[in-house]
Scaffold this motif. Structure first.
Motif, short mmCIF file in Angstrom:
data_model
loop_
_atom_site.label_atom_id
_atom_site.label_comp_id
_atom_site.label_asym_id
_atom_site.label_seq_id
_atom_site.Cartn_x
_atom_site.Cartn_y
_atom_site.Cartn_z
N GLN A 141 0.86 -1.18 0.00
CA GLN A 141 0.00 0.00 0.00
C GLN A 141 0.89 1.23 0.00
N SER A 142 0.31 2.37 -0.30
CA SER A 142 1.08 3.61 -0.29
C SER A 142 1.35 4.07 1.14
N CYS A 143 2.33 4.91 1.30
CA CYS A 143 2.64 5.48 2.60
C CYS A 143 1.46 6.30 3.11
N LYS A 144 0.83 7.04 2.23
CA LYS A 144 -0.33 7.85 2.63
C LYS A 144 -1.44 6.96 3.18
N LYS A 145 -1.67 5.83 2.54
CA LYS A 145 -2.68 4.88 3.03
C LYS A 145 -2.28 4.31 4.39
N TYR A 146 -0.98 4.07 4.58
CA TYR A 146 -0.49 3.57 5.86
C TYR A 146 -0.77 4.59 6.96
N ILE A 147 -0.50 5.86 6.68
CA ILE A 147 -0.75 6.91 7.67
C ILE A 147 -2.24 6.94 8.02
N GLU A 148 -3.10 6.88 7.02
CA GLU A 148 -4.55 6.86 7.25
C GLU A 148 -4.94 5.65 8.08
N PHE A 149 -4.38 4.49 7.75
CA PHE A 149 -4.66 3.25 8.47
C PHE A 149 -4.30 3.39 9.95
N ILE A 150 -3.12 3.93 10.24
CA ILE A 150 -2.67 4.08 11.63
C ILE A 150 -3.56 5.07 12.37
N ARG A 151 -3.91 6.17 11.73
CA ARG A 151 -4.78 7.16 12.37
C ARG A 151 -6.15 6.58 12.70
N LEU A 152 -6.72 5.82 11.77
CA LEU A 152 -8.02 5.19 12.02
C LEU A 152 -7.92 4.15 13.12
N TYR A 153 -6.84 3.39 13.13
CA TYR A 153 -6.63 2.38 14.16
C TYR A 153 -6.56 3.05 15.54
N GLU A 154 -5.82 4.15 15.64
CA GLU A 154 -5.71 4.84 16.91
C GLU A 154 -7.06 5.41 17.35
N LEU A 155 -7.84 5.91 16.41
CA LEU A 155 -9.17 6.41 16.74
C LEU A 155 -10.07 5.30 17.26
N ARG A 156 -9.98 4.14 16.64
CA ARG A 156 -10.78 2.99 17.10
C ARG A 156 -10.37 2.58 18.51
N LEU A 157 -9.06 2.58 18.78
CA LEU A 157 -8.60 2.25 20.13
C LEU A 157 -9.12 3.25 21.15
N LEU A 158 -9.06 4.53 20.81
CA LEU A 158 -9.55 5.57 21.71
C LEU A 158 -11.04 5.42 21.95
N LYS A 159 -11.79 5.18 20.89
CA LYS A 159 -13.24 5.01 21.01
C LYS A 159 -13.55 3.81 21.90
N HIS A 160 -12.86 2.72 21.70
CA HIS A 160 -13.05 1.52 22.51
C HIS A 160 -12.75 1.81 23.98
N HIS A 161 -11.65 2.51 24.21
CA HIS A 161 -11.26 2.86 25.58
C HIS A 161 -12.31 3.75 26.23
N LEU A 162 -12.81 4.75 25.51
CA LEU A 162 -13.82 5.64 26.06
C LEU A 162 -15.12 4.92 26.35
N GLN A 163 -15.49 3.97 25.50
CA GLN A 163 -16.69 3.19 25.74
C GLN A 163 -16.55 2.35 27.00
N LYS A 164 -15.38 1.81 27.26
CA LYS A 164 -15.13 1.02 28.47
C LYS A 164 -15.23 1.90 29.70
N CYS A 165 -14.75 3.14 29.59
CA CYS A 165 -14.78 4.07 30.72
C CYS A 165 -16.20 4.51 31.06
N ASP A 166 -17.08 4.52 30.07
CA ASP A 166 -18.46 4.95 30.29
C ASP A 166 -19.30 3.88 31.00
N ARG A 167 -18.81 2.69 31.04
CA ARG A 167 -19.59 1.59 31.62
C ARG A 167 -19.54 1.60 33.12
#
Length: 86
Positions: free
Chosen positions: A60-86
């Protein structure tokens, strides 16, 4: 997707080592502005050669890799925030 087999493999030459180290840099700085041109310069490569080499190594392109990492980090943050709300 990304070719994780090659990504996890031991770099075979200095160019692969440079690109591998730049992915570590991207992982650590994903939330900062990143330009592929700057990343290529950090690897002492021209933009076109860096882009071609990155694509050959990761599938994949480097630009796609950057997008992939950013989306992955957002998913981790969202998951963490959902756990904190419980």
């Amino acid at each position: 997707g990304f070719n994780t087999d090659k990504a996890l493999a031991i770099p075979q030459n200095t160019e692969e080592a440079s690109i591998h180290s730049i992915t570590e840099y991207i992982d650590a700085h994903a939330q900062e502005p990143l330009k592929v041109e700057d990343l290529a310069r950090m690897c002492n490569m021209s933009y076109s050669y860096f882009a071609k080499s990155f694509r050959e190594l990761y599938g994949q392109s480097c630009k796609k890799y950057i997008e992939f990492i950013r989306l992955y980090e957002l998913r981790l943050l969202k998951h963490h925030l959902q756990k904190c709300d419980r």
